[in-house]
Design a protein around this motif. Structure first.
Motif, PDB file in Angstrom:
ATOM      1  N   CYS A  81     -18.695 -18.415  -1.993  1.00  4.24           N
ATOM      2  CA  CYS A  81     -18.474 -18.000  -3.382  1.00  4.24           C
ATOM      3  C   CYS A  81     -17.186 -18.579  -3.962  1.00  4.24           C
ATOM      4  CB  CYS A  81     -18.389 -16.474  -3.496  1.00  4.24           C
ATOM      5  SG  CYS A  81     -19.806 -15.599  -2.833  1.00  4.24           S
ATOM      6  N   THR A  82     -16.341 -19.189  -3.132  1.00  2.17           N
ATOM      7  CA  THR A  82     -15.046 -19.685  -3.615  1.00  2.17           C
ATOM      8  C   THR A  82     -14.638 -20.951  -2.868  1.00  2.17           C
ATOM      9  OG1 THR A  82     -12.685 -19.190  -3.806  1.00  2.17           O
ATOM     10  CG2 THR A  82     -13.840 -18.141  -1.988  1.00  2.17           C
ATOM     11  N   ASP A  83     -13.771 -21.745  -3.508  1.00  7.27           N
ATOM     12  CA  ASP A  83     -13.223 -22.932  -2.846  1.00  7.27           C
ATOM     13  C   ASP A  83     -11.858 -22.629  -2.248  1.00  7.27           C
ATOM     14  OD1 ASP A  83     -15.399 -24.429  -3.543  1.00  7.27           O
ATOM     15  OD2 ASP A  83     -14.548 -24.984  -5.480  1.00  7.27           O
ATOM     16  N   LEU A  84     -11.450 -21.368  -2.284  1.00  7.82           N
ATOM     17  CA  LEU A  84     -10.104 -21.030  -1.825  1.00  7.82           C
ATOM     18  C   LEU A  84     -10.118 -20.560  -0.375  1.00  7.82           C
ATOM     19  CD1 LEU A  84      -8.976 -19.059  -4.979  1.00  7.82           C
ATOM     20  CD2 LEU A  84      -8.284 -21.364  -4.339  1.00  7.82           C
ATOM     21  N   SER A  85      -9.024 -20.877   0.323  1.00  6.98           N
ATOM     22  CA  SER A  85      -8.900 -20.433   1.703  1.00  6.98           C
ATOM     23  C   SER A  85      -8.331 -19.017   1.725  1.00  6.98           C
ATOM     24  CB  SER A  85      -7.948 -21.355   2.454  1.00  6.98           C
ATOM     25  OG  SER A  85      -6.633 -21.168   1.966  1.00  6.98           O
ATOM     26  N   ARG A  86      -8.364 -18.411   2.885  1.00  5.93           N
ATOM     27  CA  ARG A  86      -7.809 -17.076   3.056  1.00  5.93           C
ATOM     28  C   ARG A  86      -6.359 -17.053   2.583  1.00  5.93           C
ATOM     29  NH1 ARG A  86      -4.092 -15.221   6.245  1.00  5.93           N
ATOM     30  NH2 ARG A  86      -4.078 -13.072   6.952  1.00  5.93           N
ATOM     31  N   GLU A  87      -5.569 -18.060   2.995  1.00  3.77           N
ATOM     32  CA  GLU A  87      -4.141 -18.070   2.656  1.00  3.77           C
ATOM     33  C   GLU A  87      -3.954 -18.129   1.146  1.00  3.77           C
ATOM     34  OE1 GLU A  87      -5.420 -19.661   5.329  1.00  3.77           O
ATOM     35  OE2 GLU A  87      -4.406 -18.232   6.639  1.00  3.77           O
ATOM     36  N   GLU A  88      -4.738 -18.982   0.497  1.00  8.31           N
ATOM     37  CA  GLU A  88      -4.592 -19.119  -0.954  1.00  8.31           C
ATOM     38  C   GLU A  88      -4.953 -17.823  -1.666  1.00  8.31           C
ATOM     39  OE1 GLU A  88      -7.142 -22.554  -1.055  1.00  8.31           O
ATOM     40  OE2 GLU A  88      -5.502 -23.828  -1.766  1.00  8.31           O
ATOM     41  N   VAL A  89      -6.007 -17.167  -1.179  1.00  6.66           N
ATOM     42  CA  VAL A  89      -6.431 -15.918  -1.811  1.00  6.66           C
ATOM     43  C   VAL A  89      -5.365 -14.836  -1.616  1.00  6.66           C
ATOM     44  CG1 VAL A  89      -8.126 -14.045  -1.705  1.00  6.66           C
ATOM     45  CG2 VAL A  89      -8.889 -16.417  -1.666  1.00  6.66           C
ATOM     46  N   LEU A  90      -4.852 -14.721  -0.400  1.00  3.39           N
ATOM     47  CA  LEU A  90      -3.838 -13.694  -0.136  1.00  3.39           C
ATOM     48  C   LEU A  90      -2.591 -13.926  -0.980  1.00  3.39           C
ATOM     49  CD1 LEU A  90      -5.635 -12.722   2.167  1.00  3.39           C
ATOM     50  CD2 LEU A  90      -3.585 -12.371   3.500  1.00  3.39           C
ATOM     51  N   GLU A  91      -2.204 -15.186  -1.084  1.00  2.00           N
ATOM     52  CA  GLU A  91      -1.007 -15.493  -1.873  1.00  2.00           C
ATOM     53  C   GLU A  91      -1.218 -15.104  -3.333  1.00  2.00           C
ATOM     54  OE1 GLU A  91       1.679 -19.379  -2.958  1.00  2.00           O
ATOM     55  OE2 GLU A  91       0.275 -19.502  -1.301  1.00  2.00           O
ATOM     56  N   ALA A  92      -2.404 -15.418  -3.845  1.00  2.00           N
ATOM     57  CA  ALA A  92      -2.685 -15.085  -5.242  1.00  2.00           C
ATOM     58  C   ALA A  92      -2.722 -13.572  -5.445  1.00  2.00           C
ATOM     59  CB  ALA A  92      -4.019 -15.706  -5.663  1.00  2.00           C
ATOM     60  N   ILE A  93      -3.288 -12.850  -4.479  1.00  2.00           N
ATOM     61  CA  ILE A  93      -3.350 -11.392  -4.597  1.00  2.00           C
ATOM     62  C   ILE A  93      -1.941 -10.830  -4.721  1.00  2.00           C
ATOM     63  CG2 ILE A  93      -3.852  -9.249  -3.342  1.00  2.00           C
ATOM     64  CD1 ILE A  93      -6.319 -10.626  -2.173  1.00  2.00           C
ATOM     65  N   GLU A  94      -1.041 -11.324  -3.868  1.00  2.00           N
ATOM     66  CA  GLU A  94       0.321 -10.792  -3.871  1.00  2.00           C
ATOM     67  C   GLU A  94       1.085 -11.211  -5.116  1.00  2.00           C
ATOM     68  OE1 GLU A  94       2.497  -9.623  -0.243  1.00  2.00           O
ATOM     69  OE2 GLU A  94       1.759 -11.573   0.417  1.00  2.00           O
ATOM     70  N   GLN A  95       0.960 -12.495  -5.466  1.00  2.00           N
ATOM     71  CA  GLN A  95       1.746 -12.992  -6.590  1.00  2.00           C
ATOM     72  C   GLN A  95       1.330 -12.372  -7.898  1.00  2.00           C
ATOM     73  OE1 GLN A  95       2.050 -17.124  -7.149  1.00  2.00           O
ATOM     74  NE2 GLN A  95       3.662 -17.330  -5.649  1.00  2.00           N
ATOM     75  N   ARG A  96       0.006 -12.207  -8.065  1.00  2.00           N
ATOM     76  CA  ARG A  96      -0.439 -11.700  -9.357  1.00  2.00           C
ATOM     77  C   ARG A  96      -0.772 -10.225  -9.287  1.00  2.00           C
ATOM     78  NH1 ARG A  96      -4.615 -16.393 -10.710  1.00  2.00           N
ATOM     79  NH2 ARG A  96      -3.392 -17.377 -12.285  1.00  2.00           N
ATOM     80  N   ARG A  97      -0.462  -9.624  -8.146  1.00  2.00           N
ATOM     81  CA  ARG A  97      -0.703  -8.204  -7.942  1.00  2.00           C
ATOM     82  C   ARG A  97      -2.121  -7.823  -8.341  1.00  2.00           C
ATOM     83  NH1 ARG A  97       2.211  -4.299  -5.863  1.00  2.00           N
ATOM     84  NH2 ARG A  97       1.296  -2.346  -6.455  1.00  2.00           N
ATOM     85  N   LEU A  98      -3.088  -8.522  -7.773  1.00  2.00           N
ATOM     86  CA  LEU A  98      -4.485  -8.197  -8.025  1.00  2.00           C
ATOM     87  C   LEU A  98      -4.815  -6.971  -7.200  1.00  2.00           C
ATOM     88  CD1 LEU A  98      -5.788 -11.849  -7.729  1.00  2.00           C
ATOM     89  CD2 LEU A  98      -5.098 -10.627  -9.785  1.00  2.00           C
ATOM     90  N   MET A  99      -5.481  -5.991  -7.802  1.00  2.00           N
ATOM     91  CA  MET A  99      -5.603  -4.691  -7.149  1.00  2.00           C
ATOM     92  C   MET A  99      -7.019  -4.311  -6.750  1.00  2.00           C
ATOM     93  SD  MET A  99      -2.528  -3.555  -6.792  1.00  2.00           S
ATOM     94  CE  MET A  99      -2.802  -1.878  -6.298  1.00  2.00           C
ATOM     95  N   THR A 100      -8.028  -5.040  -7.219  1.00  2.00           N
ATOM     96  CA  THR A 100      -9.391  -4.662  -6.852  1.00  2.00           C
ATOM     97  C   THR A 100     -10.179  -5.915  -6.477  1.00  2.00           C
ATOM     98  OG1 THR A 100     -10.284  -4.949  -9.065  1.00  2.00           O
ATOM     99  CG2 THR A 100      -9.389  -2.779  -8.550  1.00  2.00           C
TER     100      THR A 100
END
Lengths: 808, 100
Positions: free
Chosen positions: A482-501
């Motif tokens: 469903c995505t072209d992003l790796s685990r690391e990229e997703v985790l970094e984005a979650i933390e940086q943009r404070r994605l909550m759900t």
């Protein structure tokens, strides 16, 4: 009689505080919320995403209408509180509604500051603060071409970026000498400006707005120096002001914000303030992390469980501005009495600065590469001495300088000058071909082939690549299709943009399948839970049935129940109780499991909560990606050969780590001698007692991929076993892929690397701190379900039997 | 014939519910975009309880062996093969109806 709680303001800080209150005591209050905007609570930080058009309001909603309903909250949106009568304890709204309160929370946030210049009220002039502003800007962009953004702070640049995206020409007007002066020093700011100009943003500095002019709608901006520009849309992003009018009118002490003490209490009893409208010890915070901290403290206080006071926050900003990573924290400007260490690489647009005062690290700015931000932030908060920074700038000396030069180099840096081989090329070759020696690297890449002076660095790079670093260079593995992003990229984005759900992650990160799949939904559920312990509630609909219902589904559609039996040690009373329950519910099979527990098989779904209630035992998590069981041998209490109390330690380990969610299931064992009756050699963590100490083995697996565990270390005391195991588990939680067993993970990142991490005292301390935070937020799921009628209704009961009655 | 099987309230989004009507067992689903589907609650593979599967868009994954089944037409998605019976479902005034 429930107390009446009124919240003025339906935004991130206030509603978060309500969530915390509900967690502490669902029944304490009858809650009413007033919000001036016609929406449920949404994530304001992501407004710029909405502006860019690929995200909808629905995607950034934090609390849906259903959430308010489910929690019995009265919500009045599009309605503004206009009066607080502190004597009679009631509020009045602009619709004439009167509501009484026992406790009142102000969470009125901020208002955008509109410059008091002629023409500020012309059509075509807008702020950038809420959904309505966004919609207005999107609308204008359809018909007009030229936009001006007044204000070169973060908000202004986000607005400008969005307008560019919508196809407008954008001028950014800033009164100051350089952009984003609140977060950056002049050097970083100039680098940023260069990036923005590359992206076609036009920056005008040292321009003070004198007036906006136009006939019937805005047509341009005139400055105090007499120059002017044309603009059909003007966005004011010059700052925000705490929204304190109502508080001031009501007789509450107001300075810049509503003045509060360490428990968020205002000058009037029973009235509190939280979020951007509150001023605490002279500071008004505008970032989400401090506001959530405040909400937690207030929730405890208001529920009569005063805990730790709120003592203010050290603020760090980690942002992406138009695709550039920026970080700053603490005191980042050079000033009287400070010295700084700088690294400035103009060619690659990387700039790093650490500010030192009296030998202590007090602030930092990072531009272009913010990977060390987290680490520096911790150092600033602790007030570490500058000694902790090694010469290779920002590679912590704690690693003994080992690999630090290699780590500090950029991928584009040349390692072998003779043959022009870069660090990136060497690392890629190491990762792709599994190279192990300097000679192999030489044969593959030519590095160190000529004068040989770079052999040392090549050797360092080999070491450096033994650990997690290798993942960066190996072929990218995405989370799922469903995505072209790796685990690391997703985790970094979650933390940086404070994605909550889960939904927020998918929409903001552009998931190709917006509903996700069997792989990514449970994975995101795990990652969010790991990153936000105690804040994130798992989404039932993104969990596999076993974890959703806390039981194992069987081939015939029935379920099984495995209660916790710590360390495999039970009592007559416990066995009798289990037997009684098994009889009462006609359990078809009672099985002794391999993990030294008892499994009741063939239970009907709707019977599960009743069985759990009757057992009165905690869940054994036999269904979960979590700690399952700690198998033990008899140990020295009875065994002729036992050197240690293996049952005692096993019970203690199980009680310490139970309920800990991990990337995959975790099995442990404790044996009291090398005969290993508990099979410690094939467990994720296996402990073996020897004379005068314990050996700790990790990464074993007795399942599909049979693997003998590696000896991690030998320790003397039980306390050290608990500590090492805890740090190991936390590091696994943080760095493994979801569904990667420790056996695979240990092989991927390397035992040496794991040792390096766990044996560093400071790192271990930090890991354990995060582990305890996660553990402190867990509760027994069976009991929670037994006590929660709504969840039983939702997940455990069918609609039932219907006689087919034809209609029409 | 059209039969009333429950209320929309009883169907949380993306969480299936099982209902027995006479001698039939149906799995009811309400998707993110508020469509309601009804299928026979038996995976053609090994009879798995589809109402407990993870829902993604208009598909459900059987909890026993991850077979992916389309809620609209009941077809099992490749590489697996098969079909479950589907029933027309409709919502009116908050009540859910199924055509048997």
């Amino acid at each position: 009689m429930r107390r009446k709680l009124v919240l003025i303001g339906n935004g991130m800080a206030g509603v978060r505080c309500i969530e915390e209150i509900l967690k502490l005591d669902r029944e304490a209050f009858e809650i009413t919320i007033f919000g001036s905007e016609p929406h449920p609570n949404y994530n304001r930080i992501l407004l710029s995403e909405v502006l860019q058009g690929d995200t909808r309001l629905d995607d950034i909603t934090l609390n849906s209408w259903e959430w308010y309903e489910r929690n019995g909250i009265r919500l009045f949106v599009g309605e503004t509180v206009t009066e607080v009568d502190i004597k009679r304890r009631l509020v009045r709204t602009d619709r004439g509604r009167v509501v009484e309160y026992d406790e009142l929370i102000f969470a009125t946030g901020s208002n955008p500051f509109i410059l008091p210049v002629p023409g500020a009220d012309l059509p075509g002039v807008t702020a950038f603060r809420d959904i309505q502003d966004c919609e207005r800007m999107i609308e204008y962009a359809k018909t007009y071409k030229k936009a001006a953004v007044i204000g070169g702070g973060l908000l202004g640049l986000e607005a400008a970026r969005g307008l560019l995206h919508l196809g407008m020409d954008v001028d950014v007007i800033h009164i100051f000498d350089y952009l984003m002066e609140r977060q950056l020093d002049p050097t970083a700011s100039k680098l940023l400006q260069r990036e923005l100009e590359k992206q076609e943003m036009n920056v005008l500095l040292r321009k003070e707005t004198a007036e906006l002019f136009g006939n019937g709608r805005v047509e341009g901006v005139r400055f105090k120096d007499g120059t002017s520009i044309a603009a059909d849309l003007v966005v004011m992003a010059v700052g925000i002001r705490p929204n304190v009018d109502l508080a001031r009118r009501s007789g509450i002490e107001v300075n810049r914000g509503i003045v509060v003490n360490d428990y968020l209490e205002t000058s009037v009893p029973h009235i509190y303030a939280v979020g951007e409208c509150a001023e605490h010890r002279g500071v008004v915070y505008g970032l989400v992390a401090p506001l959530y901290e405040q909400g937690k403290v207030l929730a405890e206080a208001i529920c009569g469980r005063k805990g730790k006071p709120y003592e203010g926050s050290v603020v760090a900003t980690q942002l992406k501005v138009s695709g550039v990573d920026v970080f700053s924290a603490g005191e980042f400007m050079d000033g009287e009495g400070t010295e700084s260490i700088k690294l400035y690489d103009e060619a690659r647009s990387v700039y790093k600065k650490v500010v030192v005062r009296q030998g202590k690290i007090v602030g930092a700015v990072l531009f272009g590469d913010t990977s060390e931000g987290r680490k520096l932030f911790d150092m600033i908060q602790r007030g570490d001495s500058v000694e902790a920074l090694s010469l290779s700038l920002f590679a912590p000396a704690a690693l003994g300088g080992k690999g630090s030069l290699a780590a500090a180099m950029a991928d584009t840096d040349v390692v072998c000058g003779c043959n022009g081989v870069t660090k990136g090329a060497i690392c890629q070759a190491i990762a792709e071909h599994g190279l192990k020696t300097v000679a192999e690297v030489r044969d593959y890449t030519n590095a160190s082939r000529s004068c040989g002076r770079c052999k040392g660095i090549v050797a360092e790079l080999l070491e450096h690549m033994l650990g997690e670093e290798a993942n960066r260079y190996a072929a990218k593995e995405t989370i799922c299709g469903c995505t072209d992003l790796s685990r690391e990229e997703v985790l970094e984005a979650i933390e940086q943009r404070r994605l909550m759900t889960v939904k927020e992650v998918m929409s903001v990160l552009g998931w190709k399948n917006e509903e996700g799949c069997l792989k990514c939904r449970p994975a995101l559920n795990y990652y969010l839970g790991m990153l936000y312990p105690g804040e994130y509630d798992e989404e039932a609909e993104s969990l596999f049935v076993n974890e959703r219902l806390h039981t194992n589904i069987q081939a015939d559609g029935t379920y099984s129940v495995v209660p916790r039996i710590y360390g495999g040690v039970t009592t007559a009373e416990q066995l009798r109780n289990i037997a009684d329950v098994a009889e009462k519910y006609n359990v078809p099979m009672i099985k002794i499991t391999g993990g030294q527990r008892i499994d009741l098989l063939g239970v009907k779904k709707e019977d599960l909560p009743r069985i759990w209630a009757d057992l009165g035992m905690p869940s054994g998590y036999a269904y979960a990606k979590a700690l399952r069981t700690v198998k033990t041998c008899v140990g020295k209490q009875f065994c002729r050969f036992g050197t240690q109390d293996s049952t005692g330690l096993g019970i203690r380990m199980e009680q310490t780590f139970e309920r800990l969610k991990t990337p995959h299931k975790v099995k442990m064992a404790v044996s009291a001698c090398p005969r290993n009756c508990a099979e410690s050699g094939i467990k994720d963590v296996g402990v073996v007692g020897v004379e005068g100490g314990w050996e700790i083995y990790v990464g074993g697996n007795g399942g599909t991929h049979l693997r003998a565990a590696d000896l991690l270390c030998t320790v003397k005391t039980e306390d050290e076993v608990i500590e090492m195991t805890g740090a190991f588990l936390q590091y696994y939680r943080e760095s493994a892929h979801y569904l990667e067993r420790t056996s695979k993970w240990v092989e991927r990142v390397g035992l040496e690397h794991i040792r390096e991490v766990l044996f560093d005292v400071e790192t271990r301390r930090a890991l354990l701190e995060r582990l305890h935070k996660a553990l402190s937020t867990t509760t027994d799921p069976w009991r929670d379900i037994v006590e929660n009628e709504r969840v039983q209704q939702l997940l455990f009961r069918d609609i039932g039997d219907k006689e087919p009655v034809p209609v029409e | 014939m059209k039969v009333e099987v429950g209320t929309l309230e009883q169907l949380p989004k993306r969480l299936g519910k099982c209902v027995r009507v006479g001698n039939r067992e149906l799995a009811l689903f309400r998707t993110s975009d508020d469509q309601v589907f009804a299928v026979e609650n038996r995976c053609p593979h090994r009879g798995g309880d589809l109402s407990q599967g993870i829902v993604s868009g208009e598909f459900v994954f059987c909890p026993l062996h991850d077979w992916k089944i389309c809620l609209k037409d009941g077809r099992v998605q490749a590489p697996d093969e098969g079909c479950v019976k589907t029933y027309r479902a409709a919502v009116k005034d908050g009540l859910v109806y199924v055509e048997l």
